[in-house]
Design an enzyme around this catalytic site. Sequence first.
Site, PDB file in Angstrom:
ATOM      1  N   TRP A  11       0.825  -1.220   0.000  1.00  0.00           N
ATOM      2  CA  TRP A  11       0.000   0.000   0.000  1.00  0.00           C
ATOM      3  C   TRP A  11       0.856   1.266   0.000  1.00  0.00           C
ATOM      4  O   TRP A  11       0.324   2.371  -0.150  1.00  0.00           O
ATOM      5  CB  TRP A  11      -0.934  -0.004   1.218  1.00  0.00           C
ATOM      6  N   LYS A  12       2.140   1.126   0.207  1.00  0.00           N
ATOM      7  CA  LYS A  12       3.057   2.289   0.248  1.00  0.00           C
ATOM      8  C   LYS A  12       2.529   3.340   1.229  1.00  0.00           C
ATOM      9  O   LYS A  12       1.921   3.001   2.231  1.00  0.00           O
ATOM     10  CB  LYS A  12       3.254   2.862  -1.154  1.00  0.00           C
ATOM     11  N   HIS A  98      12.825  -2.460  -1.313  1.00  0.00           N
ATOM     12  CA  HIS A  98      11.983  -1.968  -2.409  1.00  0.00           C
ATOM     13  C   HIS A  98      12.750  -0.872  -3.153  1.00  0.00           C
ATOM     14  O   HIS A  98      13.509  -0.116  -2.546  1.00  0.00           O
ATOM     15  CB  HIS A  98      10.673  -1.422  -1.839  1.00  0.00           C
ATOM     16  N   GLU A 100      11.943   1.920  -4.150  1.00  0.00           N
ATOM     17  CA  GLU A 100      11.746   3.280  -3.617  1.00  0.00           C
ATOM     18  C   GLU A 100      12.644   3.510  -2.412  1.00  0.00           C
ATOM     19  O   GLU A 100      13.133   4.620  -2.189  1.00  0.00           O
ATOM     20  CB  GLU A 100      10.260   3.499  -3.292  1.00  0.00           C
ATOM     21  N   GLU A 170      11.335  -6.641  -9.495  1.00  0.00           N
ATOM     22  CA  GLU A 170      10.569  -5.443  -9.816  1.00  0.00           C
ATOM     23  C   GLU A 170      11.413  -4.513 -10.674  1.00  0.00           C
ATOM     24  O   GLU A 170      12.197  -3.714 -10.145  1.00  0.00           O
ATOM     25  CB  GLU A 170      10.172  -4.716  -8.530  1.00  0.00           C
ATOM     26  N   GLY A 176       4.701   1.563 -10.973  1.00  0.00           N
ATOM     27  CA  GLY A 176       3.846   2.751 -10.929  1.00  0.00           C
ATOM     28  C   GLY A 176       3.757   3.495 -12.256  1.00  0.00           C
ATOM     29  O   GLY A 176       3.272   4.619 -12.299  1.00  0.00           O
ATOM     30  N   GLY A 237       1.360  -2.767  -6.333  1.00  0.00           N
ATOM     31  CA  GLY A 237       1.243  -1.454  -5.707  1.00  0.00           C
ATOM     32  C   GLY A 237      -0.144  -0.870  -5.931  1.00  0.00           C
ATOM     33  O   GLY A 237      -1.104  -1.218  -5.240  1.00  0.00           O
TER      34      GLY A 237
HETATM   35  C1  PEP Z   1       5.350  -1.860  -6.046  1.00  0.00           C
HETATM   36  O1  PEP Z   1       5.234  -0.858  -5.398  1.00  0.00           O
HETATM   37  O2  PEP Z   1       6.008  -2.788  -5.576  1.00  0.00           O
HETATM   38  C2  PEP Z   1       4.691  -1.931  -7.347  1.00  0.00           C
HETATM   39  C3  PEP Z   1       4.930  -2.948  -8.091  1.00  0.00           C
HETATM   40  O3  PEP Z   1       3.859  -0.888  -7.690  1.00  0.00           O
HETATM   41  P1  PEP Z   1       2.833  -0.852  -8.971  1.00  0.00           P
HETATM   42  O4  PEP Z   1       2.072  -2.144  -8.948  1.00  0.00           O
HETATM   43  O5  PEP Z   1       1.979   0.331  -8.718  1.00  0.00           O
HETATM   44  O6  PEP Z   1       3.682  -0.732 -10.190  1.00  0.00           O
END
Ligand code: PEP
Length: 253
Positions: A11-12, A98, A100, A170, A176, A237
């Site tokens: 959910w960030k 992650h 981010e 990822e 995103g 995400g």
């Molecule tokens: C994530 O934050 O790990 C992610 C994959 O985000 P999203 O699905 O929005 O690309």
Amino acid sequence: MARRPLIAGNWKMNMDRLSSVELAEALVAKAPKASDSGPEILICPPLVYLDVVEKAVRNTGVALGAQNVYHEDKGAFTGEVSTAMLRDVGCDYVILGHSERRNILGETNEVVNRKLHAVLRAGLSPILCVGELLEQRQAGQTQDVIRSQFEGSFAGVTAEQMMGVVIAYEPVWAIGTGQVATPEQAEEVHADLRKLIASRYNAEVAEAVRIQYGGSVKPDNAATLLAQPNIDGALVGNASLVADSFQAIIAAA
Ligand code: PEP
């Protein structure tokens, strides 16, 4: 033994107390019971809402995870949270490394590795993220980047510990952005990761480790990604913030 897919929602830094509980309750209402076969379901709310969300998911088929943790057990680390605290509020999983956190908050492979060892010591399950930047992919460096993140982040992990680890591939350019990796692009990296695990450990460990794909997974692309032989679930995400779309991704698994 077949690997059980893990569908996880990250959910960030989104939601508030009320919407967190409402989303968790909506997922629980439709989630298969814990004992059912089918994918394992996990949600990772912001730290401050773990406690209220835990009450909504307790004894259901939805597991709880955190998005981050600190590597020390306790002490003068203002603003940080320990593995024991996460266990205390009912977490089973922790997302580590992650992109981010790596790219915005400066976490290196060494930092991620210290956190990984703390998580394993505490008996929590790590979901450790790796992935290349767009310019690295364009420069043909994807394999090297993934290898060096794998080697650095998993340094000192035993074969037994590794069996319980989840890796999330990822690609940073897909997170995103709505620009999902093709199933072939993702499968290629997943297969490489499994080879890295086999050569560092052995075939049995490589077969046991679950490797999720993450990066713009949506209801309309989940099934083809999840059908790849080395893709064992998704880290989601944006699409995990809406009950219907997260449920559609779960159904695709
Ligand atoms: C994530 O934050 O790990 C992610 C994959 O985000 P999203 O699905 O929005 O690309």
